[in-house]
Design an enzyme around this catalytic site. Structure first.
Site, PDB file in Angstrom:
ATOM      1  N   GLY A   3       0.840  -1.188   0.000  1.00 43.44           N
ATOM      2  CA  GLY A   3       0.000   0.000   0.000  1.00 43.44           C
ATOM      3  C   GLY A   3       0.876   1.238   0.000  1.00 43.44           C
ATOM      4  N   GLN A  46       3.346   9.927   1.135  1.00 46.88           N
ATOM      5  CA  GLN A  46       4.616   9.188   1.208  1.00 46.88           C
ATOM      6  C   GLN A  46       5.515   9.432   0.004  1.00 46.88           C
ATOM      7  OE1 GLN A  46       2.684   5.189   2.227  1.00 46.88           O
ATOM      8  NE2 GLN A  46       4.630   5.139   3.305  1.00 46.88           N
ATOM      9  N   CYS A  84       6.463  -0.134   7.368  1.00 41.10           N
ATOM     10  CA  CYS A  84       6.042   1.082   6.677  1.00 41.10           C
ATOM     11  C   CYS A  84       7.176   1.533   5.756  1.00 41.10           C
ATOM     12  CB  CYS A  84       5.722   2.164   7.702  1.00 41.10           C
ATOM     13  SG  CYS A  84       5.215   3.709   6.944  1.00 41.10           S
ATOM     14  N   LEU A  85       6.839   1.828   4.499  1.00 47.14           N
ATOM     15  CA  LEU A  85       7.882   2.259   3.544  1.00 47.14           C
ATOM     16  C   LEU A  85       8.557   3.548   3.992  1.00 47.14           C
ATOM     17  CD1 LEU A  85       6.114   1.552   0.119  1.00 47.14           C
ATOM     18  CD2 LEU A  85       7.939   0.216   1.181  1.00 47.14           C
ATOM     19  N   HIS A 109      -3.925   1.556   7.881  1.00 51.17           N
ATOM     20  CA  HIS A 109      -2.534   2.051   7.865  1.00 51.17           C
ATOM     21  C   HIS A 109      -2.413   3.254   6.920  1.00 51.17           C
ATOM     22  CE1 HIS A 109       1.980   1.276   7.954  1.00 51.17           C
ATOM     23  NE2 HIS A 109       1.852   2.094   6.924  1.00 51.17           N
ATOM     24  N   GLU A 110      -3.012   3.134   5.737  1.00 46.50           N
ATOM     25  CA  GLU A 110      -2.876   4.209   4.737  1.00 46.50           C
ATOM     26  C   GLU A 110      -3.695   5.446   5.108  1.00 46.50           C
ATOM     27  OE1 GLU A 110      -0.432   3.759   2.990  1.00 46.50           O
ATOM     28  OE2 GLU A 110      -0.315   1.573   3.030  1.00 46.50           O
ATOM     29  N   HIS A 137      -1.810   7.441   7.501  1.00 43.97           N
ATOM     30  CA  HIS A 137      -0.800   8.271   6.824  1.00 43.97           C
ATOM     31  C   HIS A 137      -1.401   9.608   6.387  1.00 43.97           C
ATOM     32  CE1 HIS A 137       2.995   6.251   6.392  1.00 43.97           C
ATOM     33  NE2 HIS A 137       2.448   5.141   5.942  1.00 43.97           N
TER      34      HIS A 137
END
Ligand code: NI
Length: 182
Positions: free
Chosen positions: A45, A50, A92-93, A134-135, A138
């Site tokens: 995702g 990000q 997480c990226l 999660h997204e 963000h």
């Protein structure tokens, strides 16, 4: 299409509430680039901020575990209700090499728009519900390090501090990142 540079923890765009999407006519390039970046970085995702884009938009592809239709795009999303509880290890990226056991509701009802501006309200559970939470976190400036106990946080403190330091140094060199002026 292009792979964009990932924004890491420390960059203030990861701490802001992203703007709602109002002009849907110019989304195509951003979305294509987000998919390119997510696949390149092997994420499941990716939220727009990000990659330095201040828009309430995220993409998910969990086709490796789920045979419903992917990839998926979610715009201007909002969780309208949730229930249950599950614990799962999340990475997480934007916080590379760090994984934490995050407790979240197991099921959610999520309201969002698609690329044609059409509203949907759907129930999600399992990994997809987790990825959506999660997204959407963000896009509201929330990161997994905010959601765990002091004890878990302390375990990754050194790595997280280093990521922040590097991210701030990068920002100092290039104060203007894609789509976001400090
Ligand atoms: Ni993340």
């Amino acid at each position: 299409m292009a792979v964009l540079e990932l924004v890491n923890y420390g960059n203030p765009i990861l701490r802001k509430t992203c703007n709602s999407v109002t002009d849907f006519s110019k989304l195509v390039d951003s979305i294509d680039n987000m998919f390119d970046t997510m696949y390149e970085e092997e994420g499941i995702g990716l939220a727009a901020n990000q990659v330095g884009i201040d828009m309430n938009l995220f993409v998910i592809d969990i086709s490796h575990t789920d045979d419903s239709e992917f990839p998926r795009i979610f715009i201007n999303g909002k969780i309208t209700s949730s229930d249950g509880e599950s614990i799962f290890s999340e990475g997480c990226l934007s916080i590379p090499q760090v994984s934490l056991e995050v407790t979240r509701p197991e099921r959610i009802i999520f309201k969002y728009q698609d690329v044609e501006e059409k509203w949907h309200e759907e129930e999600f559970d399992g990994l997809l519900a987790r990825a959506i939470q999660h997204e959407i976190d963000h896009l509201n400036g929330v990161l997994i390090i905010d959601l765990v106990s002091e004890m878990q946080r302390a375990r990754v403190n050194k790595e997280v501090k280093k990521i922040k330091k590097d991210s701030l140094a990068k920002l100092k060199q290039h104060p203007i990142t894609k789509g976001f002026v400090l």
